[in-house]
Design a protein around this motif. Sequence first.
Motif, PDB file in Angstrom:
ATOM      1  N   ALA A   1       4.238   3.971  -8.273  1.00 26.14           N
ATOM      2  CA  ALA A   1       2.901   3.381  -8.098  1.00 26.14           C
ATOM      3  C   ALA A   1       2.053   3.046  -9.140  1.00 26.14           C
ATOM      4  O   ALA A   1       2.173   3.866 -10.159  1.00 26.14           O
ATOM      5  CB  ALA A   1       1.985   4.659  -7.150  1.00 26.14           C
ATOM      6  N   ASP A   2       1.353   2.207  -8.967  1.00 29.93           N
ATOM      7  CA  ASP A   2       0.394   1.599 -10.173  1.00 29.93           C
ATOM      8  C   ASP A   2      -0.786   2.438 -10.351  1.00 29.93           C
ATOM      9  O   ASP A   2      -0.965   3.203  -9.278  1.00 29.93           O
ATOM     10  CB  ASP A   2       0.384   0.197 -10.211  1.00 29.93           C
ATOM     11  CG  ASP A   2      -0.497  -0.259  -9.059  1.00 29.93           C
ATOM     12  OD1 ASP A   2      -1.229   0.490  -8.271  1.00 29.93           O
ATOM     13  OD2 ASP A   2      -0.452  -1.441  -8.572  1.00 29.93           O
ATOM     14  N   ALA A   3      -1.684   1.951 -11.294  1.00 30.05           N
ATOM     15  CA  ALA A   3      -2.945   2.757 -11.389  1.00 30.05           C
ATOM     16  C   ALA A   3      -3.856   2.794  -9.929  1.00 30.05           C
ATOM     17  O   ALA A   3      -4.954   3.488  -9.717  1.00 30.05           O
ATOM     18  CB  ALA A   3      -3.896   2.268 -12.407  1.00 30.05           C
ATOM     19  N   GLU A   4      -3.571   1.673  -9.261  1.00 25.82           N
ATOM     20  CA  GLU A   4      -4.520   1.527  -7.677  1.00 25.82           C
ATOM     21  C   GLU A   4      -3.748   2.307  -6.689  1.00 25.82           C
ATOM     22  O   GLU A   4      -4.391   1.904  -5.531  1.00 25.82           O
ATOM     23  CB  GLU A   4      -4.579   0.066  -7.634  1.00 25.82           C
ATOM     24  CG  GLU A   4      -5.513  -0.661  -8.619  1.00 25.82           C
ATOM     25  CD  GLU A   4      -5.784  -2.039  -8.519  1.00 25.82           C
ATOM     26  OE1 GLU A   4      -5.232  -2.607  -7.658  1.00 25.82           O
ATOM     27  OE2 GLU A   4      -6.548  -2.738  -9.165  1.00 25.82           O
ATOM     28  N   GLY A   5      -2.484   2.762  -7.142  1.00 27.60           N
ATOM     29  CA  GLY A   5      -1.959   3.391  -6.081  1.00 27.60           C
ATOM     30  C   GLY A   5      -0.756   2.629  -5.231  1.00 27.60           C
ATOM     31  O   GLY A   5      -0.249   2.994  -4.354  1.00 27.60           O
ATOM     32  N   ARG A   6      -0.741   1.236  -5.725  1.00 28.81           N
ATOM     33  CA  ARG A   6       0.105   0.403  -4.741  1.00 28.81           C
ATOM     34  C   ARG A   6       1.635   0.380  -5.487  1.00 28.81           C
ATOM     35  O   ARG A   6       1.613   0.721  -6.511  1.00 28.81           O
ATOM     36  CB  ARG A   6      -0.379  -1.091  -4.871  1.00 28.81           C
ATOM     37  CG  ARG A   6      -1.559  -1.301  -4.043  1.00 28.81           C
ATOM     38  CD  ARG A   6      -1.931  -2.837  -4.194  1.00 28.81           C
ATOM     39  NE  ARG A   6      -1.113  -3.477  -3.450  1.00 28.81           N
ATOM     40  CZ  ARG A   6      -1.377  -3.846  -2.305  1.00 28.81           C
ATOM     41  NH1 ARG A   6      -1.979  -3.242  -1.352  1.00 28.81           N
ATOM     42  NH2 ARG A   6      -0.508  -4.513  -1.545  1.00 28.81           N
ATOM     43  N   ILE A   7       2.607   0.334  -4.441  1.00 34.10           N
ATOM     44  CA  ILE A   7       4.034   0.382  -5.088  1.00 34.10           C
ATOM     45  C   ILE A   7       4.610  -0.848  -5.066  1.00 34.10           C
ATOM     46  O   ILE A   7       4.377  -1.933  -4.270  1.00 34.10           O
ATOM     47  CB  ILE A   7       4.750   1.305  -3.912  1.00 34.10           C
ATOM     48  CG1 ILE A   7       4.758   0.982  -2.616  1.00 34.10           C
ATOM     49  CG2 ILE A   7       4.121   2.675  -4.248  1.00 34.10           C
ATOM     50  CD1 ILE A   7       6.000   0.120  -1.779  1.00 34.10           C
TER      51      ILE A   7
ATOM     52  N   ALA B   1       0.739  -1.193  -0.179  1.00 35.02           N
ATOM     53  CA  ALA B   1      -0.144  -0.130   0.018  1.00 35.02           C
ATOM     54  C   ALA B   1       0.842   1.348  -0.165  1.00 35.02           C
ATOM     55  O   ALA B   1       0.423   2.334  -0.365  1.00 35.02           O
ATOM     56  CB  ALA B   1      -1.007  -0.023   1.171  1.00 35.02           C
ATOM     57  N   SER B   2       2.144   1.126   0.654  1.00 32.94           N
ATOM     58  CA  SER B   2       2.965   2.320   0.706  1.00 32.94           C
ATOM     59  C   SER B   2       4.436   1.721   0.933  1.00 32.94           C
ATOM     60  O   SER B   2       4.562   0.704   1.437  1.00 32.94           O
ATOM     61  CB  SER B   2       2.620   3.326   1.606  1.00 32.94           C
ATOM     62  OG  SER B   2       2.693   2.940   2.972  1.00 32.94           O
ATOM     63  N   ALA B   3       5.221   2.733   0.947  1.00 35.87           N
ATOM     64  CA  ALA B   3       6.766   2.473   1.014  1.00 35.87           C
ATOM     65  C   ALA B   3       6.768   2.227   2.783  1.00 35.87           C
ATOM     66  O   ALA B   3       7.681   1.555   3.084  1.00 35.87           O
ATOM     67  CB  ALA B   3       7.583   3.506   0.944  1.00 35.87           C
TER      68      ALA B   3
END
Length: 270
Positions: free
Chosen positions: A220-226, A177-179
Amino acid sequence: MQPRLTDPAALARNRQRARPDALFLFEAARDDLQDRLTLVNRSFTAPAVVTGQPQIWDNALPGATIVADCETLALAPQAHDLVLHSHALHWAEDPVGQLIQCRRALRPDGFFLASLFGGRTLQELRASLASAEAEVTGGLSPRVAPMAEIRDMGGLLQRAGFALPVADAFTLTVTYASALHLMRDLRAMGEGNALDARLRRPTRRAVLLRAAEIYAETHADAEGRIPASFEILVLTGWAPDESQPQPLRPGSAKARLADALATRETKLID
């Protein structure tokens, strides 16, 4: 005195804090080693495993001797026909020394198999942290252990005295979901910063938050995941034995490659 790469006390503390449910990368590497063993036409009766995560090898290789990845390995000379070095070489102070000890523990024609994190591991996180720290503090500090490149590992196997050395690699990509979630997971799997030259105080919150922003902006991808890349290097080699294939002397060939390929030979100009 030469500076140390790893702080053994910090590494041990990090591993003690590891949660069993967070060791999925080590389990994936273990499963890959086991799959590779099935491709070897050999029955092993005296295996040994060198590892910093002994819990993942419980019942995975029946009858195996499990030893810690200390500087001096608890392996008797020529006591084993198989030695696995399971995902710990990237923390080794002396990786060649580890390989030499494994080779000495093998009987003639014994098999060696190892996995470790490679140089492309966490390349996204490393770049984001470096950019954030330089921006916020004006400097850089050691955060991720330097990891080997695949092109170097075959040479290290040869230096350690292994016959028929091979090094290959594959990459596992995990999304978060984030770094900050990624860094939390690294801590949970016991892979936090254990460098001897690391900062001995908590990282400034502003650095971590800025690194998370840079990571998301860049990857990040289109869904905001890294994505987080984990390069797995796999090493194989054999303890030398007279029964193994030996290279021919240069110039001893009795057939021409051009004839075998049914093509014309073009001689080089001196």
